[in-house]
Design an enzyme around this catalytic site. Structure first.
Site, PDB file in Angstrom:
ATOM      1  N   ASN A  47      76.924   9.334  28.784  1.00 22.13           N
ATOM      2  CA  ASN A  47      76.606   8.161  29.179  1.00 22.13           C
ATOM      3  C   ASN A  47      77.586   6.998  28.299  1.00 22.13           C
ATOM      4  OD1 ASN A  47      74.843   7.165  26.911  1.00 22.13           O
ATOM      5  ND2 ASN A  47      73.502   8.655  27.512  1.00 22.13           N
ATOM      6  N   ARG A  48      77.292   5.788  28.627  1.00 21.67           N
ATOM      7  CA  ARG A  48      78.053   4.648  27.969  1.00 21.67           C
ATOM      8  C   ARG A  48      77.523   4.325  27.079  1.00 21.67           C
ATOM      9  NH1 ARG A  48      79.031   4.055  33.806  1.00 21.67           N
ATOM     10  NH2 ARG A  48      81.288   4.497  34.378  1.00 21.67           N
TER      11      ARG A  48
END
Length: 401
Positions: free
Chosen positions: A211-212
């Site tokens: 994920n970011r």
């Protein structure tokens, strides 16, 4: 009063040149310094330079007939109030983690009962190597402390990254904290465990589910807790930001590794689970998946362990257990449900939809959800959020501001 006695082990890295200034800085602050110069360290600094600055003999040889007539390596180990290894090379860290003792430095390190502080220095690839990470985690679990490494240019031309030895003044500050402890702050005497960053779940040797998350909020909370006087352990997934000062950092890749590191770091008084842990993982193909005529491969997903709920159910559960809820819709409603389902005391909820710019950004807008209700904060920097949260943690445990 007798001057605190430091046994300095100088490892074999280019950062050994900083050890000369480190000796001077320690002496300026009233420390007595003896030094062991490894064979590798002697390739970068001379025994004469070390002896001149310490005003003591520079110790080098495990089998020196003069020193070893009274088992000198044991005497060196026991006559120290703290053992400082700077630079701590990958080789010295590996020897310590595995209990090897084949030279004066490694023998003294295994013979001491004094606190040990390591200032790592190596190429970023060496620092991130799986074997080095395992060794650091083992030493951390054994009670060894670390200062650094830092991010910056390397000795190799054009190369930069995480692996530079901390500057001498930063190391001296860490020595003083280790010997004398923090004397102020609302969290003095408390242990705080923080998770931060994403986890990476391998699909194959080159691809991951991720994920970011940048780790900025979790790292900021760890730094704020350390400034408030706590002993802080930060379990971090893969991030590109600098480690917070005065914090023990354990690096992991996957959710299962994070859970193992968290359980090894307990007990703690406060647990803050800010990491964006991947909910699922795949079995992980042994070779890179290739495109073919049959379309994309089907990925079979397996649910990852629930770290927050697992810790909430343990007998040594932190007195204050804080979870995070990163949502893209119905933020408060989802956070209330998570609070009940996870068994924690507080949920810090935020909107991480692309329009918010929160995930990977510098600012955050959070809602504190507890059994007493919901408190919504205005937008502020992640550092400011961290400071406010730490004040709230201290108040929750009845600690004076």
């Amino acid at each position: 009063m007798t001057a605190p006695r430091i046994l300095l082990v100088i490892g074999g890295g280019i950062a050994a040149y900083k050890s000369l200034d480190l000796i001077r800085r320690l002496k300026e602050r009233g420390f007595s310094v003896r030094a062991i110069l490894t064979a590798g360290g002697a390739q970068f600094v001379t025994p004469l330079s070390v002896a001149t600055l310490t005003a003591e003999r520079c110790f080098q040889d495990l089998f020196d007939l003069t020193d070893e007539h009274d088992v000198g390596h044991i005497r060196l180990a026991r006559d120290a109030d703290l053992v400082l290894v700077a630079p701590a090379t990958a080789d010295l860290i590996a020897k310590m983690a595995n209990g090897l003792a084949n030279d004066l430095a490694s023998t003294a390190l295994i013979a001491t009962t004094a606190p040990i502080l390591l200032a790592p220095a190596m190429n970023p690839t060496m620092w991130e190597n799986a074997a080095t990470r395992r060794n650091v985690e083992r030493l951390t679990a054994d009670g060894v402390s670390f200062v650094g490494p830092e991010t910056g240019p390397m000795a190799e031309r054009g190369e930069s990254g995480l692996g530079r030895m901390s500057e001498p003044l930063d190391i001296v500050a860490a020595v003083e904290r280790k010997l004398h402890g923090r004397r102020e702050g609302p969290l003095v005497g408390l242990r705080v465990l923080v998770t931060s960053g994403p986890t990476h779940e391998p699909i194959d040797p080159v691809r991951v589910l991720a994920n970011r998350s940048s780790g900025r909020q979790g790292h900021a909370i760890a730094a704020a807790a350390a400034r408030a006087g706590a002993e802080v352990t930060l379990v971090s997934g893969p991030v590109s930001i600098t480690d917070p000062k005065d914090v023990t950092v354990v690096r992991v890749e996957t959710a299962r590794e994070m859970l193992e590191a968290v359980e090894r770091s307990l007990p703690a008084d406060i647990g803050v689970f800010a990491a964006a842990v991947a909910d699922w993982r795949t079995d992980g193909a042994p070779q890179k998946l290739k495109k073919g005529g049959g379309g994309p491969p089907a990925l079979s997903l397996v649910e990852n362990p629930d770290i927050l709920a697992t810790v909430a159910g343990r007998a040594d559960r932190p007195r204050l257990l804080v979870g995070f809820a990163a949502e893209t819709e119905n933020v408060v409603a989802h956070a209330k449900e998570k609070l009940a389902r996870k068994g924690c005391d507080l949920i810090v909820a935020n909107d991480v939809s692309p329009a918010s710019g929160v995930m990977g950004g510098e600012a955050n807008t959070v809602h504190l959800v507890s059994a007493d209700g919901v408190e919504s904060w205005p937008a502020m920097s992640k550092g400011a959020v961290a400071e406010e949260l730490v004040e709230r943690f201290a108040a929750s445990l009845g600690r004076p501001a």
